[in-house]
Design a protein around this motif. Structure first.
Motif, short mmCIF file in Angstrom:
data_model
loop_
_atom_site.label_atom_id
_atom_site.label_comp_id
_atom_site.label_asym_id
_atom_site.label_seq_id
_atom_site.Cartn_x
_atom_site.Cartn_y
_atom_site.Cartn_z
N VAL A 222 0.85 -1.20 0.00
CA VAL A 222 0.00 0.00 0.00
C VAL A 222 0.88 1.24 0.00
N SER A 223 0.41 2.27 -0.68
CA SER A 223 1.12 3.56 -0.65
C SER A 223 0.26 4.52 0.16
N LEU A 224 0.73 4.89 1.35
CA LEU A 224 -0.08 5.66 2.29
C LEU A 224 -0.19 7.12 1.87
N GLU A 225 -1.38 7.66 2.05
CA GLU A 225 -1.59 9.09 1.81
C GLU A 225 -1.64 9.77 3.19
N THR A 226 -0.49 9.82 3.83
CA THR A 226 -0.42 10.31 5.21
C THR A 226 -0.14 11.81 5.22
N TRP A 227 -0.68 12.49 6.22
CA TRP A 227 -0.34 13.90 6.40
C TRP A 227 1.16 14.03 6.62
N MET A 228 1.82 14.98 5.99
CA MET A 228 3.27 15.17 6.14
C MET A 228 3.59 16.65 6.29
N ALA A 229 4.60 16.93 7.09
CA ALA A 229 5.02 18.32 7.28
C ALA A 229 6.36 18.58 6.58
N CYS A 230 7.37 17.76 6.87
CA CYS A 230 8.68 18.02 6.26
C CYS A 230 8.89 17.16 5.02
N GLY A 231 8.53 15.89 5.08
CA GLY A 231 8.69 14.98 3.94
C GLY A 231 10.00 14.22 3.93
N TYR A 232 10.91 14.51 4.88
CA TYR A 232 12.19 13.80 4.84
C TYR A 232 12.71 13.40 6.22
N GLY A 233 11.80 13.15 7.14
CA GLY A 233 12.21 12.42 8.33
C GLY A 233 12.56 13.23 9.56
N VAL A 234 12.32 14.54 9.59
CA VAL A 234 12.76 15.30 10.76
C VAL A 234 11.63 15.73 11.70
N CYS A 235 10.36 15.66 11.29
CA CYS A 235 9.31 16.25 12.13
C CYS A 235 8.46 15.22 12.89
N ASN A 236 8.52 13.97 12.51
CA ASN A 236 7.69 12.91 13.09
C ASN A 236 6.20 13.12 12.85
N GLY A 237 5.87 13.97 11.90
CA GLY A 237 4.46 14.26 11.64
C GLY A 237 3.73 13.17 10.90
N CYS A 238 4.46 12.20 10.38
CA CYS A 238 3.84 11.20 9.51
C CYS A 238 3.93 9.81 10.10
N SER A 239 4.05 9.72 11.44
CA SER A 239 4.28 8.41 12.07
C SER A 239 3.09 7.48 11.87
N VAL A 240 3.39 6.23 11.58
CA VAL A 240 2.36 5.19 11.45
C VAL A 240 2.80 4.00 12.29
N GLY A 241 1.83 3.32 12.90
CA GLY A 241 2.13 2.16 13.72
C GLY A 241 2.57 0.98 12.85
N VAL A 242 3.63 0.31 13.27
CA VAL A 242 4.14 -0.83 12.50
C VAL A 242 4.46 -1.99 13.45
N HIS A 243 4.62 -3.17 12.87
CA HIS A 243 5.02 -4.35 13.63
C HIS A 243 6.54 -4.39 13.72
N ASP A 244 7.01 -4.80 14.87
CA ASP A 244 8.45 -4.82 15.17
C ASP A 244 9.08 -6.07 14.55
N ARG A 245 9.33 -6.02 13.27
CA ARG A 245 9.95 -7.16 12.60
C ARG A 245 10.44 -6.76 11.22
N GLY A 246 11.23 -7.67 10.63
CA GLY A 246 11.73 -7.46 9.28
C GLY A 246 12.55 -6.18 9.17
N ARG A 247 12.37 -5.42 8.10
CA ARG A 247 13.16 -4.20 7.91
C ARG A 247 12.82 -3.14 8.95
N LEU A 248 11.67 -3.34 9.66
CA LEU A 248 11.27 -2.37 10.68
C LEU A 248 11.48 -2.92 12.09
N ALA A 249 12.35 -3.93 12.21
CA ALA A 249 12.65 -4.51 13.53
C ALA A 249 13.15 -3.42 14.47
N GLY A 250 12.66 -3.45 15.71
CA GLY A 250 13.08 -2.45 16.70
C GLY A 250 12.18 -1.23 16.71
#
Ligand code: FES
Length: 270
Positions: A222-250
């Motif tokens: 899926v390609s999420l249409e999430t609200w974004m403020a900066c677009g490159y990782g500095v504001c945390n405005g686009c956080s989505v809940g994920v499972h702690d595994r695979g490439r997103l482990a931790g």
């Protein structure tokens, strides 16, 4: 990941598609990008809101003499300012950003694409990419509330996709939502019900498609249409809940602008 660029690009044209959907055409140069990657756009002057707005590439000709187009649905003063800007207006562009759709794994069936609203945008670059490698026309299911909401088909390359349309009110194509259309096509053998699904559109639609795929054991991106403020990782405005595994482990949270907007649906904790 390709390098992010920040630049001013001249607005070449704004084309009305209907139902307050527009195509913005910007002069290059642009870097190459993957289907599903996006840019943050704002006007260089007279921008009425604080933050830029994210848009997936619709089409892209990379290189010094290239151009890029973006599908814009007017939803507020920022998007209104973009579509009402006259040709020649400088537009600030930051991109390409995020993670796009990966190429299909060798030996897997050609994915089925499911879109709603401006979620149609990433599938034009996908169609071009699959056409370049000689793939059969991609099955592209596109749903909207009414016929007026079905826009943008004329922007797609001829012969690169096999369109299937649905409307909630039955005014165009299949009468029902796009998931019901998918189930009907798969039951009739008109799309491969075992093939991976790529999906972009409103959240409720993506949830329903992802749930259907999970129940069937069918891969789904899926390609999420999430609200974004900066677009490159500095504001945390686009956080989505994920499972702690695979490439997103931790992680319990991921940033849609960096770790997405394209996620394996099974990665998301929704
Ligand atoms: Fe700022 Fe994602 S939009 S971190």
């Amino acid at each position: 990941m390709r390098p992010m660029q920040v630049g001013m690009h001249r607005l070449l044209a704004v084309e009305a598609l209907g139902a307050d959907n527009w195509v913005l055409r910007l002069e290059g140069p642009f870097e190459a990008a993957l289907p599903g990657q996006f840019c943050m756009l704002s006007l260089a002057e007279g921008w009425p809101v604080l933050l830029p707005r994210p848009f997936s590439y619709l089409d892209l000709e990379p290189g010094a003499r290239g151009l890029a187009t973006f599908l814009v649905k007017v939803v507020g003063p920022g998007t209104r300012a973009l579509v009402e800007a006259p040709p020649g207006t400088p537009v600030r562009v930051t991109g390409p950003l995020g993670r796009g759709f990966p190429e299909p794994a060798a030996g897997t069936p050609e994915p089925v694409c499911i879109a709603g609203g401006v979620g149609l945008a990433p599938f034009l670059l996908w169609a071009r990419a699959r056409q370049r490698v000689g793939a059969a026309p991609l099955p592209l299911l596109y749903g909207g509330a009414t016929a007026a909401a079905i826009v943008g088909q004329d922007q797609f390359p001829a012969g690169a996709q096999d369109w299937h349309l649905s409307t909630d009110d039955g005014s165009l194509g299949f009468h029902g939502n796009v998931l019901e259309l998918y189930r009907s096509l798969a039951a009739a053998g008109r799309v491969d019900g075992r093939a991976p699904v790529l999906c972009c559109g409103p959240d409720p639609m993506m949830h329903a498609v992802a749930r259907d795929c999970a129940e069937a054991g069918r891969p789904c991106l899926v390609s999420l249409e999430t609200w974004m403020a900066c677009g490159y990782g500095v504001c945390n405005g686009c956080s989505v809940g994920v499972h702690d595994r695979g490439r997103l482990a931790g992680r319990r949270w991921a940033k849609a602008c960096v770790h997405g907007p394209v996620f394996d649906a099974a990665e998301l904790d929704w």
